[in-house]
Write a protein that holds these residues in place. Structure first.
Motif, PDB file in Angstrom:
ATOM      1  N   SER A 114      -6.727  38.556  11.785  1.00  0.00           N
ATOM      2  CA  SER A 114      -6.041  37.758  10.768  1.00  0.00           C
ATOM      3  C   SER A 114      -5.248  38.661   9.827  1.00  0.00           C
ATOM      4  O   SER A 114      -4.133  38.326   9.412  1.00  0.00           O
ATOM      5  CB  SER A 114      -7.067  36.938   9.963  1.00  0.00           C
ATOM      6  OG  SER A 114      -7.784  36.075  10.804  1.00  0.00           O
ATOM      7  N   LEU A 115      -5.816  39.819   9.501  1.00  0.00           N
ATOM      8  CA  LEU A 115      -5.142  40.777   8.629  1.00  0.00           C
ATOM      9  C   LEU A 115      -3.881  41.316   9.298  1.00  0.00           C
ATOM     10  O   LEU A 115      -2.820  41.422   8.670  1.00  0.00           O
ATOM     11  CB  LEU A 115      -6.099  41.915   8.300  1.00  0.00           C
ATOM     12  CG  LEU A 115      -5.657  42.924   7.236  1.00  0.00           C
ATOM     13  CD1 LEU A 115      -5.548  42.266   5.882  1.00  0.00           C
ATOM     14  CD2 LEU A 115      -6.645  44.089   7.187  1.00  0.00           C
ATOM     15  N   ALA A 116      -3.988  41.642  10.590  1.00  0.00           N
ATOM     16  CA  ALA A 116      -2.825  42.137  11.322  1.00  0.00           C
ATOM     17  C   ALA A 116      -1.734  41.080  11.398  1.00  0.00           C
ATOM     18  O   ALA A 116      -0.542  41.372  11.237  1.00  0.00           O
ATOM     19  CB  ALA A 116      -3.248  42.579  12.719  1.00  0.00           C
ATOM     20  N   ALA A 117      -2.134  39.825  11.639  1.00  0.00           N
ATOM     21  CA  ALA A 117      -1.160  38.742  11.716  1.00  0.00           C
ATOM     22  C   ALA A 117      -0.464  38.540  10.376  1.00  0.00           C
ATOM     23  O   ALA A 117       0.746  38.276  10.315  1.00  0.00           O
ATOM     24  CB  ALA A 117      -1.851  37.449  12.149  1.00  0.00           C
ATOM     25  N   ALA A 118      -1.233  38.663   9.282  1.00  0.00           N
ATOM     26  CA  ALA A 118      -0.637  38.513   7.954  1.00  0.00           C
ATOM     27  C   ALA A 118       0.390  39.607   7.701  1.00  0.00           C
ATOM     28  O   ALA A 118       1.458  39.364   7.130  1.00  0.00           O
ATOM     29  CB  ALA A 118      -1.731  38.560   6.889  1.00  0.00           C
ATOM     30  N   ALA A 170      -9.507  33.552  15.176  1.00  0.00           N
ATOM     31  CA  ALA A 170      -8.482  33.925  14.197  1.00  0.00           C
ATOM     32  C   ALA A 170      -7.340  32.924  14.214  1.00  0.00           C
ATOM     33  O   ALA A 170      -6.862  32.476  13.162  1.00  0.00           O
ATOM     34  CB  ALA A 170      -7.970  35.336  14.489  1.00  0.00           C
ATOM     35  N   LEU A 171      -6.892  32.551  15.424  1.00  0.00           N
ATOM     36  CA  LEU A 171      -5.803  31.573  15.543  1.00  0.00           C
ATOM     37  C   LEU A 171      -6.261  30.185  15.132  1.00  0.00           C
ATOM     38  O   LEU A 171      -5.505  29.430  14.499  1.00  0.00           O
ATOM     39  CB  LEU A 171      -5.285  31.558  16.983  1.00  0.00           C
ATOM     40  CG  LEU A 171      -4.122  30.594  17.277  1.00  0.00           C
ATOM     41  CD1 LEU A 171      -2.938  30.879  16.363  1.00  0.00           C
ATOM     42  CD2 LEU A 171      -3.709  30.701  18.749  1.00  0.00           C
ATOM     43  N   THR A 172      -7.510  29.827  15.459  1.00  0.00           N
ATOM     44  CA  THR A 172      -8.053  28.512  15.079  1.00  0.00           C
ATOM     45  C   THR A 172      -7.985  28.300  13.577  1.00  0.00           C
ATOM     46  O   THR A 172      -7.505  27.260  13.103  1.00  0.00           O
ATOM     47  CB  THR A 172      -9.514  28.383  15.544  1.00  0.00           C
ATOM     48  OG1 THR A 172      -9.565  28.444  16.963  1.00  0.00           O
ATOM     49  CG2 THR A 172     -10.110  27.057  15.073  1.00  0.00           C
ATOM     50  N   PHE A 173      -8.461  29.277  12.817  1.00  0.00           N
ATOM     51  CA  PHE A 173      -8.546  29.114  11.374  1.00  0.00           C
ATOM     52  C   PHE A 173      -7.164  29.162  10.721  1.00  0.00           C
ATOM     53  O   PHE A 173      -6.876  28.404   9.793  1.00  0.00           O
ATOM     54  CB  PHE A 173      -9.460  30.178  10.772  1.00  0.00           C
ATOM     55  CG  PHE A 173     -10.852  30.169  11.362  1.00  0.00           C
ATOM     56  CD1 PHE A 173     -11.447  28.987  11.755  1.00  0.00           C
ATOM     57  CD2 PHE A 173     -11.554  31.350  11.542  1.00  0.00           C
ATOM     58  CE1 PHE A 173     -12.716  28.966  12.310  1.00  0.00           C
ATOM     59  CE2 PHE A 173     -12.826  31.344  12.093  1.00  0.00           C
ATOM     60  CZ  PHE A 173     -13.400  30.151  12.472  1.00  0.00           C
ATOM     61  N   ALA A 174      -6.303  30.060  11.215  1.00  0.00           N
ATOM     62  CA  ALA A 174      -4.958  30.162  10.646  1.00  0.00           C
ATOM     63  C   ALA A 174      -4.184  28.864  10.871  1.00  0.00           C
ATOM     64  O   ALA A 174      -3.585  28.309   9.933  1.00  0.00           O
ATOM     65  CB  ALA A 174      -4.220  31.345  11.264  1.00  0.00           C
TER      66      ALA A 174
END
Length: 280
Positions: A103-107, A160-164
């Motif tokens: 999630s951090l990398a995606a942000a 990670a994708l589910t929550f985002a």
């Protein structure tokens, strides 16, 4: 309640849920078990969502992101079940719980500011997981260490994708409808896999009470994260929820008798300290 508090509720629910996954995956087919858990959670959410859900507030964007969240949730669930089937818990739980690093990398890729301290915490998570993995023998568990890690990484990416996507859908719509659509989509992802594979419904009926409990725990956990979307720092809910691995590992130590070396405890401590810092 704060987003962090909701995340801790999710962590407790998923910690108990995942130790049940380890038990069930040894005694019943993975896909039928996962479908039963998803359906039980959906049936629990259905009357509440129909009665209290703000369906007129659901936009097309909310439906699209709810569907994306559901697809990711179905994939993540399968990865989690396969990882816990192979095990051991002390290897796969920290890996799956490391999804905040993704999630951090995606942000960062999305242009959001990520501090050097946050990146350092993320690297600490990866280093802790690597230490746990290196200290586990190839023969431990019900399959290869590489296979367990692969499925666990798939589960982490899926969560990670589910929550985002789910929190994005909630901000564009309403929490209860998003939760129901997400679970319904996840079921739609899993059912064709059951039809494509000839996995028997072995032992499913004997595990039904436990599967229903798992469905309720899963619905509570995912619902807590979705409800956090309109709160301040909603990402903290997903990050705090990742500490479910601590609950799972402790329960595995008590109920499954999985022994831990001092080095493995150190690796888990490093990993979860990194996760904890990301939640601050």
């Amino acid at each position: 309640m704060s987003a962090l508090g909701l995340g801790l509720i999710a962590a407790l629910a998923w910690g108990v849920h995942d130790i049940c996954v380890r038990y069930v995956s040894q005694r019943a087919g993975i896909l039928p078990s996962l479908a039963t858990v998803l359906a039980a959670g959906a049936l629990l959410v259905l009357p509440v969502a129909l009665w209290l859900g703000d369906w007129p507030g659901m936009t097309m964007q909310a439906y699209v992101f709810s569907g994306l969240s559901g697809v990711a949730f179905g994939i993540a669930g399968y990865g989690l079940y396969k990882a816990f089937e192979i095990g051991p818990v002390r290897l796969v739980a920290p890996v799956i719980g490391a999804y905040p690093v993704l999630s951090l990398a995606a942000a960062g890729l999305d242009g959001e500011p990520v501090t050097s301290a946050q990146w350092a915490a993320g690297l600490a998570v990866v280093a802790g997981i690597a230490l746990v993995a290196m200290l586990i023998g190839e023969g431990e568990g019900n399959g290869s260490r590489r296979a367990a890690l692969t499925w666990a990484l798939l589960g982490a990416a899926g969560f990670a994708l589910t929550f985002a996507a789910g929190q994005h859908a909630t901000r564009a719509g309403a929490d209860l409808p998003v939760l129901l659509v997400t679970r319904a989509t996840a079921i739609a992802v899993i059912l064709p896999l059951i039809l494509l594979r000839t996995e028997a419904l072995r032992g499913l009926s004997r595990q039904m009470p436990l599967l229903l409990l798992m469905g309720a725990l899963d619905a509570v956990a995912l619902g807590a994260i979705m409800v956090a979307a309109p709160l301040q720092n909603p990402e903290f809910a997903a990050v705090a929820a990742s500490t479910f691995g601590i609950v799972t590992i402790l329960l595995a130590r008590v109920f499954l008798g999985e022994r831990m070396s001092l080095g493995q405890w150190g690796g888990i401590a490093v990993a979860f300290c990194g996760i904890g810092y990301l939640a601050i």
